[in-house]
Design an enzyme around this catalytic site. Structure first.
Site, short mmCIF file in Angstrom:
data_model
loop_
_atom_site.label_atom_id
_atom_site.label_comp_id
_atom_site.label_asym_id
_atom_site.label_seq_id
_atom_site.Cartn_x
_atom_site.Cartn_y
_atom_site.Cartn_z
CG ASP A 270 -6.85 -3.35 -3.25
OD1 ASP A 270 -7.37 -2.44 -2.58
OD2 ASP A 270 -5.67 -3.70 -3.11
CB SER B 124 -0.95 -0.05 1.20
OG SER B 124 -1.93 0.95 1.14
CG HIS C 75 -5.58 -2.47 0.40
ND1 HIS C 75 -5.00 -2.02 -0.78
CD2 HIS C 75 -4.93 -1.83 1.39
CE1 HIS C 75 -4.05 -1.15 -0.51
NE2 HIS C 75 -3.98 -1.02 0.80
#
Length: 417
Positions: A359, A188, A392
């Site tokens: 995601d 991320s 995610h």
């Protein structure tokens, strides 16, 4: 331009006043917003050190290190020098791997499953010298040579500063300790700061290869319900105006703001805020989630979230926008913030990108935009993995990530050894 800035200021002020009208003085539990009080319970019980709380207890050796950035932040850095079953005194020179977590979490986020399923332990057991980074503001990195976290100036930073100060400090330290180039793994925000750094030719001489899990560079198509609403209505700026320099999801005022946002937007299912923010993670079990919330979420700066929201609203990857041209000029010597041009990333850096079809933050369309920019990358230096069912957090928390993602990470490192 001055008139436009003035009108934006009035608009933001009106939003701010409206928000104050419905932010409760106390946070009351409701089924609509129960997530905020149910899971935001981190009591910082692991302040004794990540080694003690999450690594040594599983039979691994661990070292606590401190790294001081050139702007004065003292960052916690943990080292797992060898695998659990390794014979003491092994003289093999090991390749270092530095793992960098995402926003609103810390190094603990890599250790939420059984040891056999956690990426740092898998790397250590496969002969790597593993280093765990912790971003400024998180529990193991809340020190500064002169500032206290209660001082607003301590929180005057965005991911620009992580690029300029934190990541170089970590790379310098690990390089000096190991005398080798570094294999990097980011998740991320950890991918964003790496990509931006490489685009400015920073760290190029120190990096051996880079693994980017849930790569974030562009956010224009993110589908996270709460994030989209907050960014579109400039909630990030509102929170900044309220005076919250530290964004801590455990803080009563922050919980109240989120609850008010949820209550005023019935379409946001805040009873499951984890899914609302990250997407429908496929492969987390209840034990994993409970372990995660023993240590997370962590603090970041409100200014950092403003920067992320700017990226969503503007559709470009730039340094922090101070909005008023004269303020940008003072900081950058130009009226608009400089852009991070990812096309400048050297084509010969070995890159492994893994992204998911579910995601909500690292959306497929935005990742495709990144991949389009990387289309001239050396073919033998770019590996791409797409996992349809992953969202995610699956990349760091899924119980099956060992077999789906991490085995390919090991193969990638081995191929570029």
């Amino acid at each position: 331009m001055a008139f436009l800035s003035l009108m934006m200021s009035f608009a933001t002020l009106n939003i701010y006043l409206s928000l104050l009208a419905f932010v409760p003085h106390q946070v009351h539990a409701t089924s609509h917003g129960s997530f905020v009080t149910k899971y935001v319970t981190n009591d910082n019980s692991s302040v004794g050190g990540l080694c003690a709380s999450s690594i040594i207890v599983h039979g691994y050796k661990c070292q606590e290190h401190n790294v001081t950035t050139d702007d004065g932040y003292i960052l916690g850095l943990q080292r797992i020098p060898e695998g659990r079953a390794e014979v003491n005194g092994t003289l093999t020179l090991k390749q270092p791997v530095l793992l960098q977590h995402g926003v609103l979490v810390d190094g603990n986020s890599w250790f939420v499953n059984n040891p056999e399923q956690n990426l740092p332990f898998i790397l250590a057991d496969n002969g790597y010298d593993v280093w765990i980074s912790n971003t400024r503001g998180t529990i193991f990195s809340r020190q500064h040579v002169s500032l206290d976290p209660s001082n607003r100036q301590f929180w005057n930073w965005t991911w620009d500063e992580l690029i300029a100060h934190d990541l170089p400090a970590m790379f310098d330290y690990v390089s000096k300790e190991t005398k080798q180039k570094i294999n990097y793994i980011g998740h991320s925000q950890g991918t964003l700061i790496a990509l931006a750094s490489f685009s400015q030719e920073k760290l190029i001489k120190q990096v051996k290869s880079a693994v980017l899990l849930s790569p974030v560079a562009y956010l224009s198509h993110m589908t996270t319900e709460l994030g989209v609403v907050a960014a579109r209505y400039f909630l990030d700026e509102v929170i900044h105006l309220i005076g919250l320099a530290e964004f801590d999801l455990r803080a009563p005022r922050v919980k109240a703001i989120i609850r008010s946002l949820c209550d005023s937007n019935p379409g946001i299912h805040c009873y499951d805020l984890l899914t609302v923010i990250t997407g429908p993670n496929c492969c987390l079990n209840s034990t994993t989630v409970d372990t995660f919330f023993k240590n997370e979420p962590q603090s970041t700066s409100t200014k950092n979230l403003v920067h992320f929201a700017q990226t969503f609203r503007n559709g470009v990857l730039t340094k922090f926008d101070y909005v008023v041209p004269s303020a940008n000029f003072r900081h950058y010597g130009q009226l608009l913030p400089p852009e991070y041009n990812l096309a400048n990333i050297p084509h010969d850096i070995p890159l492994f990108l893994s992204y998911g079809g579910k995601d909500a933050l690292s959306d497929v369309i935005d990742v495709q935009r990144l991949l389009d920019i990387l289309k001239f990358h050396d073919a033998d230096k770019l590996s791409v993995q797409y996992i349809q069912e992953y969202a995610h957090l699956d990349f760091i928390m899924a119980t099956n990530a060992k077999d789906i993602v991490y085995k390919d990470v090991l193969s990638f490192f081995s191929h570029h050894a």
